[in-house]
Design a protein around this motif. Structure first.
Motif, PDB file in Angstrom:
ATOM      1  N   GLY A 135     -22.766   1.075   0.388  1.00  0.00           N
ATOM      2  CA  GLY A 135     -22.915   1.387   1.561  1.00  0.00           C
ATOM      3  C   GLY A 135     -24.401   1.222   1.717  1.00  0.00           C
ATOM      4  N   ASP A 136     -25.638   1.006   1.109  1.00  0.00           N
ATOM      5  CA  ASP A 136     -26.390   0.477   1.055  1.00  0.00           C
ATOM      6  C   ASP A 136     -27.259  -0.054   1.682  1.00  0.00           C
ATOM      7  OD1 ASP A 136     -27.315   3.515  -0.112  1.00  0.00           O
ATOM      8  OD2 ASP A 136     -27.937   2.869  -2.593  1.00  0.00           O
ATOM      9  N   LYS A 137     -26.554  -1.125   0.882  1.00  0.00           N
ATOM     10  CA  LYS A 137     -26.435  -2.724   2.090  1.00  0.00           C
ATOM     11  C   LYS A 137     -26.433  -2.902   3.028  1.00  0.00           C
ATOM     12  CE  LYS A 137     -27.919  -4.751  -2.441  1.00  0.00           C
ATOM     13  NZ  LYS A 137     -29.373  -5.066  -1.536  1.00  0.00           N
ATOM     14  N   LEU A 138     -25.194  -2.132   3.579  1.00  0.00           N
ATOM     15  CA  LEU A 138     -24.821  -1.803   5.558  1.00  0.00           C
ATOM     16  C   LEU A 138     -25.790  -1.726   6.098  1.00  0.00           C
ATOM     17  CD1 LEU A 138     -21.178  -0.835   4.595  1.00  0.00           C
ATOM     18  CD2 LEU A 138     -22.160  -2.941   5.129  1.00  0.00           C
ATOM     19  N   CYS A 139     -27.439  -0.966   5.760  1.00  0.00           N
ATOM     20  CA  CYS A 139     -27.991  -0.069   5.956  1.00  0.00           C
ATOM     21  C   CYS A 139     -29.618  -0.818   6.188  1.00  0.00           C
ATOM     22  CB  CYS A 139     -28.518   0.892   5.620  1.00  0.00           C
ATOM     23  SG  CYS A 139     -26.769   2.284   5.707  1.00  0.00           S
ATOM     24  N   GLU A 140     -29.299  -2.159   5.596  1.00  0.00           N
ATOM     25  CA  GLU A 140     -30.523  -3.017   5.430  1.00  0.00           C
ATOM     26  C   GLU A 140     -30.603  -4.559   6.069  1.00  0.00           C
ATOM     27  OE1 GLU A 140     -30.476  -4.148   0.840  1.00  0.00           O
ATOM     28  OE2 GLU A 140     -30.835  -1.616   0.366  1.00  0.00           O
ATOM     29  N   VAL A 141     -31.413  -4.619   6.476  1.00  0.00           N
ATOM     30  CA  VAL A 141     -31.579  -5.639   7.660  1.00  0.00           C
ATOM     31  C   VAL A 141     -32.750  -6.999   6.635  1.00  0.00           C
ATOM     32  CG1 VAL A 141     -30.770  -4.949   9.387  1.00  0.00           C
ATOM     33  CG2 VAL A 141     -33.229  -4.530   8.775  1.00  0.00           C
ATOM     34  N   PRO A 142     -33.151  -7.977   6.501  1.00  0.00           N
ATOM     35  CA  PRO A 142     -33.904  -8.463   6.283  1.00  0.00           C
ATOM     36  C   PRO A 142     -35.263  -8.484   6.731  1.00  0.00           C
ATOM     37  CG  PRO A 142     -32.591 -10.169   6.859  1.00  0.00           C
ATOM     38  CD  PRO A 142     -31.992  -8.961   8.173  1.00  0.00           C
ATOM     39  N   GLU A 143     -36.572  -8.371   6.370  1.00  0.00           N
ATOM     40  CA  GLU A 143     -37.944  -8.703   6.223  1.00  0.00           C
ATOM     41  C   GLU A 143     -38.586  -9.143   7.438  1.00  0.00           C
ATOM     42  OE1 GLU A 143     -41.188  -5.988   6.309  1.00  0.00           O
ATOM     43  OE2 GLU A 143     -39.502  -5.860   4.558  1.00  0.00           O
ATOM     44  N   GLY A 144     -38.608  -8.216   8.698  1.00  0.00           N
ATOM     45  CA  GLY A 144     -39.585  -9.228   9.583  1.00  0.00           C
ATOM     46  C   GLY A 144     -38.210  -8.912  10.768  1.00  0.00           C
ATOM     47  N   PHE A 145     -37.193  -8.622  10.377  1.00  0.00           N
ATOM     48  CA  PHE A 145     -35.824  -8.722  11.654  1.00  0.00           C
ATOM     49  C   PHE A 145     -36.086  -7.339  12.753  1.00  0.00           C
ATOM     50  CE2 PHE A 145     -31.818  -8.042  13.202  1.00  0.00           C
ATOM     51  CZ  PHE A 145     -31.132  -9.298  12.773  1.00  0.00           C
ATOM     52  N   LYS A 146     -36.098  -7.417  13.947  1.00  0.00           N
ATOM     53  CA  LYS A 146     -36.495  -6.711  14.703  1.00  0.00           C
ATOM     54  C   LYS A 146     -34.914  -6.462  15.450  1.00  0.00           C
ATOM     55  CE  LYS A 146     -41.024  -8.893  16.214  1.00  0.00           C
ATOM     56  NZ  LYS A 146     -41.620  -9.665  17.328  1.00  0.00           N
ATOM     57  N   LEU A 147     -34.497  -5.156  15.118  1.00  0.00           N
ATOM     58  CA  LEU A 147     -33.456  -4.926  15.135  1.00  0.00           C
ATOM     59  C   LEU A 147     -33.592  -3.569  16.881  1.00  0.00           C
ATOM     60  CD1 LEU A 147     -30.449  -4.373  13.481  1.00  0.00           C
ATOM     61  CD2 LEU A 147     -31.105  -2.605  12.669  1.00  0.00           C
ATOM     62  N   HIS A 148     -32.582  -3.812  17.232  1.00  0.00           N
ATOM     63  CA  HIS A 148     -32.089  -3.341  18.279  1.00  0.00           C
ATOM     64  C   HIS A 148     -32.639  -1.534  18.365  1.00  0.00           C
ATOM     65  CE1 HIS A 148     -30.961  -0.715  22.512  1.00  0.00           C
ATOM     66  NE2 HIS A 148     -31.041  -1.854  22.844  1.00  0.00           N
ATOM     67  N   SER A 149     -33.619  -0.653  19.174  1.00  0.00           N
ATOM     68  CA  SER A 149     -33.872   0.312  19.098  1.00  0.00           C
ATOM     69  C   SER A 149     -32.776   1.552  18.813  1.00  0.00           C
ATOM     70  CB  SER A 149     -34.967   1.052  19.461  1.00  0.00           C
ATOM     71  OG  SER A 149     -33.794   1.217  21.137  1.00  0.00           O
ATOM     72  N   ALA A 150     -31.946   1.195  19.358  1.00  0.00           N
ATOM     73  CA  ALA A 150     -30.697   2.218  19.362  1.00  0.00           C
ATOM     74  C   ALA A 150     -29.473   1.997  17.694  1.00  0.00           C
ATOM     75  CB  ALA A 150     -29.347   1.876  20.180  1.00  0.00           C
ATOM     76  N   LEU A 151     -29.725   0.738  17.958  1.00  0.00           N
ATOM     77  CA  LEU A 151     -29.035   0.304  16.218  1.00  0.00           C
ATOM     78  C   LEU A 151     -30.158   0.936  15.151  1.00  0.00           C
ATOM     79  CD1 LEU A 151     -27.552  -3.475  17.010  1.00  0.00           C
ATOM     80  CD2 LEU A 151     -26.375  -1.113  16.255  1.00  0.00           C
ATOM     81  N   LYS A 152     -31.021   0.983  15.117  1.00  0.00           N
ATOM     82  CA  LYS A 152     -32.108   1.634  14.481  1.00  0.00           C
ATOM     83  C   LYS A 152     -31.728   3.381  13.777  1.00  0.00           C
ATOM     84  CE  LYS A 152     -36.790  -1.197  15.227  1.00  0.00           C
ATOM     85  NZ  LYS A 152     -37.643  -1.156  15.547  1.00  0.00           N
ATOM     86  N   ARG A 153     -31.196   3.504  15.075  1.00  0.00           N
ATOM     87  CA  ARG A 153     -31.125   5.177  15.023  1.00  0.00           C
ATOM     88  C   ARG A 153     -29.876   5.143  13.989  1.00  0.00           C
ATOM     89  NH1 ARG A 153     -33.473   5.205  20.206  1.00  0.00           N
ATOM     90  NH2 ARG A 153     -31.000   5.092  21.296  1.00  0.00           N
ATOM     91  N   ILE A 154     -29.135   4.397  14.770  1.00  0.00           N
ATOM     92  CA  ILE A 154     -27.744   4.583  13.795  1.00  0.00           C
ATOM     93  C   ILE A 154     -27.564   3.906  12.372  1.00  0.00           C
ATOM     94  CG2 ILE A 154     -25.512   2.719  14.181  1.00  0.00           C
ATOM     95  CD1 ILE A 154     -25.874   2.457  16.992  1.00  0.00           C
ATOM     96  N   LEU A 155     -28.296   2.949  11.703  1.00  0.00           N
ATOM     97  CA  LEU A 155     -28.686   2.742  11.243  1.00  0.00           C
ATOM     98  C   LEU A 155     -29.345   3.691  10.298  1.00  0.00           C
ATOM     99  CD1 LEU A 155     -29.411  -0.989  10.313  1.00  0.00           C
ATOM    100  CD2 LEU A 155     -27.276  -0.110  10.229  1.00  0.00           C
ATOM    101  N   LYS A 156     -30.029   5.013  10.084  1.00  0.00           N
ATOM    102  CA  LYS A 156     -30.600   5.104  10.251  1.00  0.00           C
ATOM    103  C   LYS A 156     -29.882   6.661  10.096  1.00  0.00           C
ATOM    104  CE  LYS A 156     -34.278   8.420   8.457  1.00  0.00           C
ATOM    105  NZ  LYS A 156     -33.751   9.591   8.417  1.00  0.00           N
ATOM    106  N   ALA A 157     -29.213   7.166  11.214  1.00  0.00           N
ATOM    107  CA  ALA A 157     -27.857   7.986  10.162  1.00  0.00           C
ATOM    108  C   ALA A 157     -26.772   7.278   9.299  1.00  0.00           C
ATOM    109  CB  ALA A 157     -27.038   8.660  11.917  1.00  0.00           C
ATOM    110  N   LYS A 158     -26.518   5.890   9.308  1.00  0.00           N
ATOM    111  CA  LYS A 158     -25.319   6.227   8.317  1.00  0.00           C
ATOM    112  C   LYS A 158     -26.207   6.050   6.771  1.00  0.00           C
ATOM    113  CE  LYS A 158     -23.059   2.224   9.465  1.00  0.00           C
ATOM    114  NZ  LYS A 158     -22.816   1.069   9.336  1.00  0.00           N
ATOM    115  N   LYS A 159     -27.732   5.150   6.784  1.00  0.00           N
ATOM    116  CA  LYS A 159     -27.851   5.602   5.336  1.00  0.00           C
ATOM    117  C   LYS A 159     -28.381   7.219   5.187  1.00  0.00           C
ATOM    118  CE  LYS A 159     -30.877   4.505   2.014  1.00  0.00           C
ATOM    119  NZ  LYS A 159     -30.151   3.471   1.439  1.00  0.00           N
ATOM    120  N   ASP A 160     -28.127   8.270   5.937  1.00  0.00           N
ATOM    121  CA  ASP A 160     -28.418   9.403   5.215  1.00  0.00           C
ATOM    122  C   ASP A 160     -27.372   9.996   5.307  1.00  0.00           C
ATOM    123  OD1 ASP A 160     -31.080   9.248   5.661  1.00  0.00           O
ATOM    124  OD2 ASP A 160     -30.499  10.777   8.567  1.00  0.00           O
ATOM    125  N   ARG A 161     -26.033   9.376   5.771  1.00  0.00           N
ATOM    126  CA  ARG A 161     -24.384  10.351   5.397  1.00  0.00           C
ATOM    127  C   ARG A 161     -24.264   9.081   4.088  1.00  0.00           C
ATOM    128  NH1 ARG A 161     -23.508   8.852  10.910  1.00  0.00           N
ATOM    129  NH2 ARG A 161     -22.305   6.620  10.281  1.00  0.00           N
TER     130      ARG A 161
END
Length: 722
Positions: free
Chosen positions: A294-320
């Motif tokens: 689950g932790d790995k499903l929330c990580e992107v490489p250093e410097g990877f510019k993720l879409h702002s909506a996906l940042k929120r999605i990954l943050k919520a996933k990480k919390d779960r």
């Protein structure tokens, strides 16, 4: 191919065993054999089993070729080691749309096989139809012009030209990795299948063919004329060939054929047939491993510019993930995929929008917003050795792509291969694949597959083309007998599934989905799996699971009993028992909460086929105070569905529920139906009508009663009662 088919042995097998392959006509069978050539060494020849639905086998063969190339190392050079050759008829190549679909895959990433040799056996007639009626183009091979590939026309009466064409095609394919078409212009001397009278429909053509010299005679005359052979030498060659034929004919009477499994194109060591005892492994996982994945499903490489909506999605996933609860459908799926990869199983999912997901729920591959570079979460687990995860958006096709994935699944039992429809409704354009290959392939050809099909399904007011995967069709093709209750211990052990032709599910929890796809590879047999995948449940606040639901002591549930402890622990207080499947459960649940009802139990049938006779029996026994009816009219045991009465699971579950009551409870049961009325269209496209229908279904299931003196249904929106 060097293999033989023993019809008498097949008849004996059918008489002696309670399950067997039914067999098929010999020209439909597939096989595999190794040939030794002095100048090439060993070459494995594989013939794909195929039905008489012309051209359907093409994409299946391509999928198997791609899988072979993948397991050989998935490098550019490996594509040269496996070559697909597809034989076509002139009328079918020009007329069947699946040919175009399959050829359109040629240069698509993760579908490219490095070129295909297409051989058209051009008999200049399609059964009884002349070329002028079977196509609009000059040549039957003109489809190839759309792809700018070489087309070699050759005279079937000139064997030297035919050999040269084949050699040139093979060399071109190996050099350029592209398709080649060989159009062998020839004829059938005795019409269709060499036994149909062609003079009824092509009298002039077949008058010419009658007087036309055979290919052998033409070739012999040419060799003699050019001084390459004398008549005596040619006669000696013919004599040797006839001697071989005659000897083999005489030996046929005492020939002992190889086992029937010789006709299985690829051997799966350790995979059990339906008649063999098979074991299953647990599908639950260690909680710490779940958290790590689950932790790995929330990580992107250093410097990877993720879409702002996906940042929120990954943050919520990480919390779960940190909390260990609240996992949604997409997270449970990714956890299952990741765990299978770490166990050494290849996972591949394709379809029209699978990387993001039609409903933006998966996002297994994300894109850098500045560079468009991709990040594949599941190939970046870094938790030890793992297999490769492939998620590839496909061309806008169902027929060929589904066939391709089926062929891919044939090659290796230790791979989870998934095809996802954009909407479940669209699977109907691939119906031939379901009918001829997926539902019946094991019974006809002893060919097992764990192909998993995700078909988004659910009534949300989106109209007739975006609501139903047509569950009723898959259930109709399920081969369990409605009047044959299996031994209950057998049903619980998985033997019932092993004997079935496939599984059909409509699931209600992310955890059950997690277990369903993991168990595809955790048994010693393989079965296709059709899942009516959710839409609204992907983000439903109540449709979540915890790590505990996927932990070491958890497993797949064919039926989920009443989930409210207050109701489940007081069965004598229950006056209504509702069986349902899929999304409608949550609507029933919400309305039951709103009304404060504690006398209604709701049970979800998660695996509809093969039918969970034992679990349904247990639920009927548990709620013994529920009115069973009088044997003529229904009581308060209800099947509730959101589909129309002539669709969905009703026609399948009704006789099986009756059988359970009759055989296990000595009860003549009439099941109460609550659902939409019978309909020609799958669903309404008018939002207000949809809402009225849905509310009527839920209300009548929970609180409705039927007065037989007044009416047989609670609303004109609903189906009639028995």
């Amino acid at each position: 191919m060097g293999t033989a088919y023993d019809v008498d042995a097949k008849l004996q097998e059918l008489s002696a065993q309670d399950w067997s392959s039914a067999g098929d006509v010999k020209y439909h069978l597939g096989t595999s054999n190794v040939k030794i050539y002095p100048d090439l060494g060993s070459v494995t020849l594989t013939l794909e089993a195929n039905p008489s639905h012309l051209e359907t086998v093409g994409p299946v063969a391509l999928g198997r070729v791609r899988a072979k190339q993948y397991y050989l190392g998935d490098a550019p050079e490996t594509k040269k080691r496996v070559m697909p050759v597809i034989l076509h008829g002139d009328a079918s190549f020009a007329g069947q749309g699946v040919v175009y679909e399959a050829m359109q895959l040629a240069k698509v990433e993760d579908f490219d096989v490095g070129g295909t040799i297409h051989v058209i056996v051009n008999n200049q007639v399609g059964f009884t139809t002349d070329p002028k009626s079977s196509r609009s183009t000059l040549y039957c091979s003109d489809l190839g012009k759309a792809f700018n590939i070489p087309i070699l026309h050759c005279n079937g009466d000139d064997p030297v030209a035919v050999v040269r064409a084949f050699e040139m095609a093979a060399e071109y394919r190996q050099e350029w990795g592209d398709d080649v078409i060989i159009d062998v212009v020839c004829y059938r001397r005795f019409g269709h299948n060499e036994s149909d009278n062609p003079e009824f429909t092509q009298p002039l053509l077949y008058n010419d063919i009658k007087s036309h010299r055979r290919t052998e005679e033409i070739m012999a005359a040419k060799l003699i004329e050019d001084g390459h052979a004398s008549p005596a030498e040619l006669e000696q060659i013919k004599s040797k060939v006839w001697d071989v034929f005659e000897k083999d004919y005489q030996n046929a009477g005492s020939y002992k054929p190889s086992p029937a499994t010789e006709w299985v194109a690829t051997k799966w060591e350790g995979v059990r047939s339906p008649n063999q005892l098979a074991q299953s492994k647990p599908t639950g996982l260690d909680l710490e491993l779940l958290r790590k994945i689950g932790d790995k499903l929330c990580e992107v490489p250093e410097g990877f510019k993720l879409h702002s909506a996906l940042k929120r999605i990954l943050k919520a996933k990480k919390d779960r993930i940190v909390a260990g609860e609240g996992m949604d459908w997409g997270t449970a799926e990714a956890l299952a995929f990741g765990s299978l990869l770490l166990e050494g199983n290849h996972v591949r999912i394709t379809g029209q929008d699978v990387q993001r997901g039609t409903f933006s729920h998966r996002h297994c591959i994300v894109h850098d917003q500045a560079t468009a570079d991709k990040h594949n979460f599941l190939n970046s687990l870094q938790l030890g050795p793992q297999e490769t995860f492939v998620a590839q958006n496909s061309i806008l096709s169902e027929y060929a792509v589904l066939g391709y994935e089926l062929g891919y699944s044939y090659e290796n039992p230790n791979a989870l291969v998934i095809w996802e429809a954009q909407f479940g409704d669209f699977a109907n354009t691939a119906q031939v694949m379901f009918d001829q290959f997926i539902s019946a392939g094991e019974h006809k050809w002893m060919q097992q597959s764990a192909l998993t099909m995700l078909l988004p399904h659910g009534y949300d007011g989106q109209g007739a083309e975006h609501s139903s995967c047509r569950l009723e069709r898959f259930l109709q093709m399920s081969d369990d007998d409605e009047d044959d209750v299996p031994d209950y211990a057998e049903a619980g052990s998985g033997k019932q599934i092993q004997k079935a032709n496939w599984q059909v599910m409509n699931l209600t929890t992310p955890a059950n989905y997690f277990h369903a796809i993991r168990q595809q590879l955790h048994r010693e047999f393989r079965k296709p799996l059709v899942i009516a995948a959710p839409k609204a449940l992907l983000r439903h606040k109540d449709c979540t699971s915890s790590f505990e639901d996927m932990g070491p002591d958890s497993e797949f549930q064919r039926v989920i009993p009443e989930r409210d402890p207050e109701i489940a622990n007081n069965p004598d207080q229950v006056e209504k028992l509702i069986f349902c499947t899929g999304k409608i459960y949550y609507e029933l649940l919400a309305e039951r909460r709103r009304l404060g009802l504690t006398n209604v139990a709701i049970v979800t049938v998660e695996m509809i086929a093969p039918f969970p006779f034992d679990k349904v029996r247990d639920e009927m026994q548990k709620y013994s105070k529920v009115d069973r009816g009088d044997g003529v009219h229904p009581g308060s045991i209800t099947w509730c569905q959101e589909e129309p009465k002539n669709m969905g699971a009703w026609a399948y579950v009704r006789p099986r529920m009756v059988c359970v009551a009759r055989e296990s409870l000595d009860l003549d049961l009439v099941v109460r139906y609550v659902g939409r009325r019978a309909s020609a269209a799958v669903a309404t496209g008018v939002g207000k009508i949809h809402t009225l229908e849905q509310e009527a279904v839920v209300s009548d299931a929970l609180t409705g009663t039927v007065s037989w003196q007044e009416r047989s249904r609670a609303s004109s929106l609903l189906g009639h009662q028995t």
